[in-house]
Design a protein around this motif. Structure first.
Motif, PDB file in Angstrom:
ATOM      1  N   ASP A 195       1.475  -1.191   0.120  1.00  0.00           N
ATOM      2  CA  ASP A 195      -0.212  -0.110  -0.095  1.00  0.00           C
ATOM      3  C   ASP A 195       0.898   1.091  -0.224  1.00  0.00           C
ATOM      4  O   ASP A 195       0.581   2.142   0.091  1.00  0.00           O
ATOM      5  N   LEU A 196       2.062   1.381  -0.185  1.00  0.00           N
ATOM      6  CA  LEU A 196       3.093   2.511   0.318  1.00  0.00           C
ATOM      7  C   LEU A 196       3.349   2.684  -1.125  1.00  0.00           C
ATOM      8  O   LEU A 196       2.956   2.124  -2.075  1.00  0.00           O
ATOM      9  N   PRO A 197       3.576   4.185  -1.293  1.00  0.00           N
ATOM     10  CA  PRO A 197       3.642   4.656  -2.592  1.00  0.00           C
ATOM     11  C   PRO A 197       5.191   4.268  -3.118  1.00  0.00           C
ATOM     12  O   PRO A 197       5.172   3.709  -2.340  1.00  0.00           O
ATOM     13  N   GLU A 198       4.362   4.447  -4.197  1.00  0.00           N
ATOM     14  CA  GLU A 198       5.987   4.481  -5.175  1.00  0.00           C
ATOM     15  C   GLU A 198       6.007   5.261  -5.626  1.00  0.00           C
ATOM     16  O   GLU A 198       7.714   4.515  -6.356  1.00  0.00           O
ATOM     17  N   ASP A 199       5.878   6.669  -5.885  1.00  0.00           N
ATOM     18  CA  ASP A 199       6.095   7.047  -6.590  1.00  0.00           C
ATOM     19  C   ASP A 199       7.465   8.543  -5.647  1.00  0.00           C
ATOM     20  O   ASP A 199       7.640   9.477  -6.553  1.00  0.00           O
ATOM     21  N   VAL A 200       7.510   7.798  -4.344  1.00  0.00           N
ATOM     22  CA  VAL A 200       8.184   9.016  -3.656  1.00  0.00           C
ATOM     23  C   VAL A 200       9.759   8.568  -4.143  1.00  0.00           C
ATOM     24  O   VAL A 200      10.692   7.161  -3.994  1.00  0.00           O
ATOM     25  N   ASP A 201      10.918   9.694  -3.793  1.00  0.00           N
ATOM     26  CA  ASP A 201      11.951   9.020  -3.875  1.00  0.00           C
ATOM     27  C   ASP A 201      12.300   8.299  -3.712  1.00  0.00           C
ATOM     28  O   ASP A 201      12.241   8.999  -2.142  1.00  0.00           O
ATOM     29  N   ASP A 202      13.397   8.063  -3.562  1.00  0.00           N
ATOM     30  CA  ASP A 202      14.503   6.496  -2.943  1.00  0.00           C
ATOM     31  C   ASP A 202      15.984   7.272  -2.591  1.00  0.00           C
ATOM     32  O   ASP A 202      16.662   6.765  -2.588  1.00  0.00           O
ATOM     33  N   ASP A 203      15.447   8.617  -2.652  1.00  0.00           N
ATOM     34  CA  ASP A 203      17.293   9.020  -2.323  1.00  0.00           C
ATOM     35  C   ASP A 203      17.610   9.182  -1.275  1.00  0.00           C
ATOM     36  O   ASP A 203      17.192   8.910   0.408  1.00  0.00           O
ATOM     37  N   ASP A 204      18.569   9.457  -1.274  1.00  0.00           N
ATOM     38  CA  ASP A 204      18.991   9.868   0.623  1.00  0.00           C
ATOM     39  C   ASP A 204      18.479  10.927   0.785  1.00  0.00           C
ATOM     40  O   ASP A 204      19.349  11.201   1.839  1.00  0.00           O
ATOM     41  N   GLU A 205      18.329  11.924  -0.102  1.00  0.00           N
ATOM     42  CA  GLU A 205      17.793  13.493   0.828  1.00  0.00           C
ATOM     43  C   GLU A 205      17.016  12.957   2.166  1.00  0.00           C
ATOM     44  O   GLU A 205      16.202  12.745   2.001  1.00  0.00           O
ATOM     45  N   ASP A 206      17.161  14.033   2.861  1.00  0.00           N
ATOM     46  CA  ASP A 206      15.979  13.426   4.152  1.00  0.00           C
ATOM     47  C   ASP A 206      15.227  14.618   3.637  1.00  0.00           C
ATOM     48  O   ASP A 206      15.286  16.108   3.229  1.00  0.00           O
ATOM     49  N   ALA A 207      13.522  14.188   3.862  1.00  0.00           N
ATOM     50  CA  ALA A 207      12.489  14.866   4.198  1.00  0.00           C
ATOM     51  C   ALA A 207      12.204  15.895   4.773  1.00  0.00           C
ATOM     52  O   ALA A 207      12.051  17.105   4.052  1.00  0.00           O
ATOM     53  N   PHE A 208      12.773  16.040   5.831  1.00  0.00           N
ATOM     54  CA  PHE A 208      12.718  17.122   6.696  1.00  0.00           C
ATOM     55  C   PHE A 208      13.962  18.034   6.773  1.00  0.00           C
ATOM     56  O   PHE A 208      14.500  17.360   7.363  1.00  0.00           O
ATOM     57  N   GLN A 209      14.214  19.620   6.332  1.00  0.00           N
ATOM     58  CA  GLN A 209      15.384  19.788   6.600  1.00  0.00           C
ATOM     59  C   GLN A 209      15.102  21.376   6.277  1.00  0.00           C
ATOM     60  O   GLN A 209      13.914  22.617   5.461  1.00  0.00           O
ATOM     61  N   PRO A 210      15.169  21.932   7.267  1.00  0.00           N
ATOM     62  CA  PRO A 210      14.838  23.555   7.291  1.00  0.00           C
ATOM     63  C   PRO A 210      14.872  24.195   6.610  1.00  0.00           C
ATOM     64  O   PRO A 210      14.633  25.449   6.411  1.00  0.00           O
TER      65      PRO A 210
END
Length: 1028
Positions: A195-210
């Protein structure tokens, strides 16, 4: 306010967080600043505008999702406040389904907690764009007395924790992460990685960045908050040689400001000493100065901050004797909370057009259409695809089909409804008494323009447009009455609502039970069902104090069932009215609603009816060792002697049981052939594409077996492990059915064609053949090819004869009887009629020729069919009894927070409740301990109240359903061997048998026979009389 014509100027967001992390306080400030006068700014943070129920105000927690319309810089923001308590997780699901983004709040002192995990997971499953708000920064100053550098370290760690959770979600490893973390609960919802989204980027960049602008640092109580963009712009104006972008990148992370060179450098570029990061020097230190200046009454320090940042604070507010008032006056003007949060929502979250393009695969997955249906009903296929495409692009055109999703129904007293419409006309609320409740649909328009008075079709989740008249019970047509904008408790009538907006709909009370899809055309697929974090585990029998009020109670229960998206109402076989709730707080609220709103009668509530399950002994290495020991088959023969059933029971590995339980909904879709992929429809018959749901689930099941066997590599040699693995994989290739309800954690295996005799002869010379069942589930999951399964079924056709031919025809008709007997047996086990759990049943049914002159034996519904069902059921139950049956109980994951001085009392309560402590840790900088434990659901009744009373309210607990766990006690234990007799004697010295006690309590409640003696161990009567 009128809805904008362009949906790109709309934002839909919800607030998700752990309980008491400040969601409603934050919502207060947003409403006060952007709500067009709904709330006075001076009441923000104290009124709790979104918590308008008396019970919410009394308990100081949110219990239901509420929406409000806000405006910010020409944008319309539909904000939904949701509860943080686990008992009301269904309200969180309802809020998330109607949103496009989520504000994740985290307490800067408490950090990441259970519900923070759940909030991130819910946002991820619904494909919402998350933003982070670190709240209660003032507690770092006033309570923990941290220095700016220490506060930065704590904030950095919290953001890293949140990013690691979200990264695990994005890499599809969330479930394995939870099972690896002993101190975190395993979620028991019916979702799975498919059920998880497949269109999310699987890169190493953090999702939350100030630096991205999607993190706000705030104190909702004092009304201030900021993004680092505000400080970057301010310092860029003061430092002309450094642009704002360079400052923005340097204000978070290991970047330092060289004061002499007036430039941003790394740590190596600083001249010795102990340099502080720019975030500490340029952001936190001025904040600390403002707080310290006000709290220590240092007027000069406060004036310095006001002067440095060009603030305009009235002198009368600075001279107030209350330091909190002075703080709010300074901080709210310096760093307005609403501006920071609303700007983040507008800039960092998607509009409905962009969001629905991403979310449509989750909301309306593509369905499989058989070629014959596509050729027979081409207009239906075209219309359904057009409706889906309009949802994908958020089409607001006049000719676009209207598609609306109702995520829940909520009750509003008729006296609270608006009396006048948009143009001042009187609204006619038909059949309205002031004391009655009006049911509204909490909904969002995904396509077209919805108008008041419009006729629409109500589609249930089971609706299939390709089946035409067969779906009449799943579709209704209804004329909507009125539409309203939601303003917290208030409602504002509107004539129409365009795609991308949230709306309350009047007129669905008799047509929608909990959730539904509304469409202007019948040729539309319904939206997919919502995911819930837990299931209703706490069940009670409820009855009126006065039997004459039973009718009112039944009516009230039906209204409550419609008003609460999570409550379940059923009538038991004994005629009891059973109410299922998520927990004690949820149950108390349901009882209060029944007594005061819906039924209005006095109620009597029984003790909780706790659910159990039944299994057999064999966890861990024992389940592996059981494979090499040949267990005896249990035989049962039908009364007419024509069918003999042989059954063997085995235990499934725990890891595989967990996969089956988590994937129940997906398994049902795969078995029925309704599973979908992103770019099309999945053919459940052995697609080898690893991206599809069946292949992924198949791989997870194989990995579960491998992980179970890897734990025994040191105890069992490699050859044996490989042999055991092949045995388990062989079982997975023979799955005939799952049970109970065809999707449960029990397997029915078809007979092994290699080891079973296809033809047997009885002592009286009658010949019988083995009834082969098709490995339907194994085919659907891709463990075997359809051609291989058919070859196995035809293996006994090598020697055809008239007798065997007629028996073969009859055996095919009896395969459904075998499955039905298995389903009945797994739904009610032998111990106390509770569902079975984690069992494999190897069934070998033989059918014999009949010598009588009965004409037709192939009728599937004759008496013989019933005899076969009964024989299979009894054989399965007896196989469980003969293999050391065990009771299985549900376990809560318990997170306790308690001060040091109350730690002993807390442990005493946990010990009395049979809790198993996992770990304890002290919260950094405080005198509070966090204790993690597993607590049986059966012992959780009254746990919170007892904990509060014994610790004088100092300790608090949060319970989340974690997993099922077998009780190791044998409910039928009696000392038999010499060693047992030497240890326990005749049983008089034994302690109470826990499993037997729980089993008898369930049997007694269900009216089943209970074997118990009035006097178990007779002793000579002793009196107090002193006789010489």
């Amino acid at each position: 306010m009128a809805a904008p014509a362009d949906p790109r100027r709309v934002r839909n967001t919800c607030i998700l967080a752990h309980v008491d992390h400040g969601k409603t306080t934050l919502a207060d400030h947003l409403v006060a600043s952007c709500g067009d006068g709904l709330l006075h700014p001076k009441l923000a943070g104290r009124l709790r505008f979104m918590d308008y129920l008396d019970e919410e105000q009394r308990r100081a927690i949110t219990m239901k999702s509420a929406a409000v319309v806000l405006s910010h810089k020409g944008h319309r923001v539909n904000l939904i406040d949701s509860p943080g308590h686990i008992d009301f997780c269904s309200e969180v699901s309802s809020a998330a389904r109607l949103s496009d983004s989520a504000l994740i709040l985290v307490d800067a002192v408490e950090g990441v907690h259970i519900q923070t995990h759940a909030a991130l997971r819910q946002a991820f499953l619904e494909r919402l764009r998350p933003c982070l708000v670190l709240n209660k920064l003032d507690r770092l100053i006033s309570e923990l007395h941290l220095s700016p550098a220490e506060a930065y370290t704590r904030l950095h760690r919290i953001i890293s924790d949140v990013n690691s959770i979200y990264s695990a979600l994005r890499s599809h490893s969330y479930f394995s992460l939870l099972s690896a973390l002993e101190d975190q609960p395993s979620s028991s919802s019916s979702s799975s990685p498919e059920d998880l989204p497949e269109d999310v980027d699987d890169d190493d960049e953090d999702a939350f960045q100030p630096q991205k602008g999607n993190v706000v640092f705030a104190c909702a109580l004092d009304g201030w908050g900021f993004r680092i963009h505000q400080f970057a712009d301010f310092y860029a104006a003061k430092l002309p040689n450094i642009n704002a972008n360079a400052l923005l990148k340097g204000l978070w992370g290991p970047r330092y400001f060289h004061k002499k060179k007036k430039m941003i450098v790394g740590k190596k570029g600083m001249d010795g000493g102990d340099p502080q990061p720019m975030f500490v020097e340029l952001v936190l230190k001025p904040l600390w100065q403002a707080y310290q200046g006000v709290l220590s009454d240092d007027v000069e320090l406060v004036k310095k901050v006001i002067t440095n940042f060009n603030l305009h604070v009235p002198q009368r507010e600075l001279q107030n004797k209350d330091p909190k008032v002075v703080l709010q006056a300074v901080m709210s003007r310096w760093l307005p909370l609403a501006d920071a949060v609303m700007t983040m929502v507008v800039e960092c979250t998607p509009d409905p057009v962009a969001a629905q393009g991403v979310r449509v695969a989750r909301l309306m997955p593509k369905r499989e259409v058989a070629p014959e249906d596509a050729s027979s009903f081409p207009e239906v296929v075209v219309d359904a695809e057009r409706a889906r495409r309009c949802v994908e692009v958020c089409n607001m055109a006049a000719d676009a089909p209207v598609v609306v999703y109702v995520s829940k129904m909520f009750a509003v007293p008729y006296k609270m409804l608006p009396l006048k419409g948009v143009d001042g006309e009187l609204l006619n609320h038909q059949g309205a008494n002031e004391s009655d409740e009006c049911f509204m649909g909490f909904a969002r328009v995904f396509s077209g323009v919805l108008r008041a008075g419009q006729k629409v079709f109500v589609l249930s989740p089971m609706y299939d447009p390709m089946k035409g008249d067969a779906m009449q019970k799943h579709v209704q047509d209804v004329e909507l009455q009125y539409l309203y904008e939601m303003l917290g408790q208030g409602l504002r009538p509107v004539l129409s609502v365009g795609a991308g907006n949230v709306v309350a709909i009047q007129g669905l009370g008799h047509h929608v039970l909990k959730s539904a899809t509304l469409s202007s055309t019948k040729n539309c697929w319904p939206f997919s069902s919502m995911m819930f974090q837990v299931s209703p585990m706490l069940k009670v029998a409820i009855e009126p104090s006065n039997p004459a009020d039973l009718g009112a109670l039944v009516k009230g229960l039906k209204l409550l069932n419609r008003a609460d998206p999570f409550v379940e109402y059923t009538v038991s076989q004994r005629g009891e009215h059973v109410l299922a709730a998520a927990g004690e707080v949820h149950l108390e609220r349901c009882k209060k609603d029944l007594e005061e709103r819906f039924a209005k009668v006095k109620l009597v509530v029984s003790d909780p009816l706790v659910s159990f399950k039944e299994t057999i002994e064999g966890e861990g290495l024992a389940s592996v060792e059981s494979l090499k020991s040949q267990r005896e088959f249990v035989e049962r023969t039908t009364p007419n002697g024509r069918c003999t059933v042989r059954v063997q029971a085995l235990r499934l590995p725990n890891a595989l049981i967990k996969i089956l339980e988590e994937s129940e909904q997906l398994l049902g879709q795969i078995i029925e052939g309704k599973t979908t992929k992103r770019n099309g429809v999945l053919d459940p018959c052995l697609s080898q594409d690893d991206g599809d749901s069946a292949a992924t689930l198949r791989q997870r099941m194989i990995s579960a077996i491998d992980s179970e066997l890897e734990a025994f590599t040191e105890q069992v040699d490699k050859e044996k492990l490989e042999r055991y693995r092949n045995t388990w994989l062989g079982y997975l290739q023979r799955i005939w059915s799952l049970g109970p309800w065809r999707v449960g954690p029990n397997l029915l295996l078809s007979p092994d064609v290699k080891s079973s005799d296809s033809v047997i002869t009885t002592q009286d010379g009658r010949e019988g053949i083995l009834v082969y069942g098709r490995s339907h589930v194994s085919e659907s999951l891709g463990f075997v090819c359809r051609s291989d399964a058919e070859a196995n079924n035809d293996i006994d056709d090598s020697k055809p004869s008239d007798t065997h031919e007629s028996l073969h025809v009859e055996s095919v008709a009896l395969t459904n009887c075998v499955v039905s007997g298995f389903q009945i047996a797994t739904n009610a086990g032998p111990l106390c009629d509770e569902p079975m759990w984690g069992l494999i049943f190897v069934v070998e049914p033989y059918i014999f020729a009949d010598d009588s002159d009965v004409a037709n034996h192939s009728d599937q519904y004759n008496i013989f069919s019933g005899q076969v069902i009964t024989a299979v059921k009894e054989a399965c139950r007896e196989a469980v009894v003969q293999n050391k049956p065990r009771l299985v109980e549900a376990m809560y994951f318990c997170e306790l927070t308690t001060p040091t001085e109350q730690l002993g009392a807390t442990y005493a309560v946990l010990s009395r409740k049979r809790a198993r402590v996992l770990k304890e840790e002290m919260q950094e900088g405080t005198s509070l301990f966090t204790v993690h434990a597993y607590l049986p659901v059966a012992e959780s009744i009254g746990f919170s109240n007892e904990l509060r009373s014994i610790t004088a309210g100092a300790a608090s607990a949060l319970l989340v359903l974690s997993h099922w766990e077998a009780i190791h006690h044998d409910p039928f234990f009696v000392p038999k061997t010499q060693e047992e007799i030497e240890e326990f004697g005749d049983g008089a010295s034994m302690g109470p048998n826990l499993a037997k006690k729980l089993m008898n309590s369930v049997r007694r409640r269900k009216g089943l026979h209970v074997e118990e003696k009035v006097v178990e161990h007779g002793t000579k009567q002793r009196t107090l009389a002193k006789k010489v």
